[in-house]
Scaffold this active site. Structure first.
Site, mmCIF file in Angstrom:
data_model
loop_
_atom_site.group_PDB
_atom_site.id
_atom_site.type_symbol
_atom_site.label_atom_id
_atom_site.label_comp_id
_atom_site.label_asym_id
_atom_site.label_seq_id
_atom_site.Cartn_x
_atom_site.Cartn_y
_atom_site.Cartn_z
ATOM 1 N N HIS A 18 -28.172 -6.127 -21.012
ATOM 2 C CA HIS A 18 -29.534 -5.643 -21.249
ATOM 3 C C HIS A 18 -29.444 -4.700 -22.444
ATOM 4 O O HIS A 18 -29.131 -3.518 -22.304
ATOM 5 C CB HIS A 18 -30.050 -4.923 -20.005
ATOM 6 C CG HIS A 18 -31.433 -4.403 -20.153
ATOM 7 N ND1 HIS A 18 -31.855 -3.254 -19.558
ATOM 8 C CD2 HIS A 18 -32.505 -4.876 -20.832
ATOM 9 C CE1 HIS A 18 -33.115 -3.030 -19.861
ATOM 10 N NE2 HIS A 18 -33.532 -4.003 -20.634
ATOM 11 N N GLY A 33 -29.664 0.881 -23.176
ATOM 12 C CA GLY A 33 -30.410 1.918 -22.480
ATOM 13 C C GLY A 33 -31.298 1.306 -21.413
ATOM 14 O O GLY A 33 -31.496 0.093 -21.363
ATOM 15 N N SER A 35 -34.782 0.499 -19.301
ATOM 16 C CA SER A 35 -36.098 0.026 -19.741
ATOM 17 C C SER A 35 -36.939 1.228 -20.150
ATOM 18 O O SER A 35 -36.957 2.245 -19.458
ATOM 19 C CB SER A 35 -36.794 -0.732 -18.609
ATOM 20 O OG SER A 35 -36.117 -1.937 -18.353
ATOM 21 N N GLY A 36 -37.603 1.113 -21.293
ATOM 22 C CA GLY A 36 -38.455 2.186 -21.784
ATOM 23 C C GLY A 36 -37.719 3.273 -22.557
ATOM 24 O O GLY A 36 -38.326 4.253 -22.985
ATOM 25 N N GLY A 38 -36.399 3.026 -25.521
ATOM 26 C CA GLY A 38 -36.625 2.937 -26.960
ATOM 27 C C GLY A 38 -35.730 1.963 -27.696
ATOM 28 O O GLY A 38 -35.624 2.021 -28.925
ATOM 29 N N LYS A 39 -35.091 1.056 -26.973
ATOM 30 C CA LYS A 39 -34.191 0.073 -27.612
ATOM 31 C C LYS A 39 -34.931 -0.758 -28.660
ATOM 32 O O LYS A 39 -34.498 -0.845 -29.805
ATOM 33 C CB LYS A 39 -33.570 -0.855 -26.567
ATOM 34 C CG LYS A 39 -32.662 -0.188 -25.570
ATOM 35 C CD LYS A 39 -32.076 -1.166 -24.579
ATOM 36 C CE LYS A 39 -33.109 -1.912 -23.767
ATOM 37 N NZ LYS A 39 -33.898 -1.089 -22.860
ATOM 38 N N SER A 40 -36.024 -1.354 -28.257
ATOM 39 C CA SER A 40 -36.776 -2.215 -29.178
ATOM 40 C C SER A 40 -37.392 -1.401 -30.304
ATOM 41 O O SER A 40 -37.440 -1.849 -31.452
ATOM 42 C CB SER A 40 -37.872 -2.986 -28.437
ATOM 43 O OG SER A 40 -37.303 -3.831 -27.462
ATOM 44 N N ASP A 57 -33.702 -7.059 -26.125
ATOM 45 C CA ASP A 57 -33.746 -6.914 -24.665
ATOM 46 C C ASP A 57 -32.562 -7.542 -23.938
ATOM 47 O O ASP A 57 -32.024 -6.960 -23.022
ATOM 48 C CB ASP A 57 -35.065 -7.427 -24.083
ATOM 49 C CG ASP A 57 -35.256 -6.965 -22.657
ATOM 50 O OD1 ASP A 57 -35.172 -5.744 -22.415
ATOM 51 O OD2 ASP A 57 -35.459 -7.814 -21.782
ATOM 52 N N GLU A 81 -40.100 -7.258 -28.765
ATOM 53 C CA GLU A 81 -41.267 -6.617 -28.161
ATOM 54 C C GLU A 81 -41.577 -5.305 -28.863
ATOM 55 O O GLU A 81 -40.692 -4.480 -29.080
ATOM 56 C CB GLU A 81 -41.008 -6.316 -26.684
ATOM 57 C CG GLU A 81 -42.172 -5.608 -26.031
ATOM 58 C CD GLU A 81 -41.905 -5.162 -24.612
ATOM 59 O OE1 GLU A 81 -42.719 -4.383 -24.090
ATOM 60 O OE2 GLU A 81 -40.896 -5.571 -24.029
ATOM 61 N N ARG A 111 -23.933 19.142 -33.327
ATOM 62 C CA ARG A 111 -24.244 18.905 -34.732
ATOM 63 C C ARG A 111 -23.243 17.944 -35.364
ATOM 64 O O ARG A 111 -23.611 17.043 -36.118
ATOM 65 C CB ARG A 111 -24.238 20.246 -35.471
ATOM 66 C CG ARG A 111 -24.565 20.120 -36.924
ATOM 67 C CD ARG A 111 -24.676 21.482 -37.581
ATOM 68 N NE ARG A 111 -24.756 21.334 -39.015
ATOM 69 C CZ ARG A 111 -24.125 22.100 -39.868
ATOM 70 N NH1 ARG A 111 -23.386 23.097 -39.450
ATOM 71 N NH2 ARG A 111 -24.260 21.891 -41.154
#
Length: 152
Positions: A18, A33, A35-36, A38-40, A57, A81, A111
């Site tokens: 995934h 990461g 779902s949700g 920020g991968k896409s 995805d 997506e 940093r």
């Protein structure tokens, strides 16, 4: 640029993750990461700066001669997506060698962090943790172009 395997990969030798994946000049970043996370979105930003879509995805991975190669499942090749917009079409680069992973579930606080690595499908891959700045996509592309200087 090294020539990789031709998709589709042998189903008995592949791993499905995934994750989203984009590449620049045949060098790919695997974006992982929940779902949700920020991968896409990160993949779209990298594409806006010149990267090409490998997969969104779901990414198929294959170890070949110590290198990790990525491609898209046939059913989603060339699709990405955009949350709140819909499914967009994109040029897909086929397969690319994964030289970096980004963990969108862990945020980098240091940093000048020491290099992180993880094993994916039997291959050690450098890992960046998410950095909440506007320049993070540009930093990833710079890494794909020329790499990173070691620990200070």
């Amino acid at each position: 640029m090294t020539q990789g395997p031709t998709p589709p990969f042998d189903p008995l030798e592949q791993t499905l993750l995934h994750a989203s994946c984009v590449a620049l000049r045949g060098r790919a970043v695997l974006i992982q990461g929940e779902s949700g996370s920020g991968k896409s979105g990160l993949a779209l930003e990298l594409m806006a700066y010149g990267a090409e879509l490998v997969s969104d995805d779901q990414t198929v991975l294959l170890e070949l001669d110590g290198a990790l190669w990525a491609t898209a499942p046939a059913s989603i090749k060339g699709l990405i997506e955009a949350r709140g917009v819909g499914i967009l079409t994109a040029k897909s680069c086929g397969s690319a060698e994964v030289v970096l992973a980004v963990d969108m579930d862990a945020e980098e606080q240091r940093r000048l962090p020491h290099p992180n690595e993880k094993t994916i499908a039997g291959v050690r891959v450098p890992v960046f943790h998410k950095v909440d700045t506007r320049y993070f996509p540009a930093a990833i592309l710079q890494y794909l172009r020329v790499g990173r200087r070691g620990p200070q």
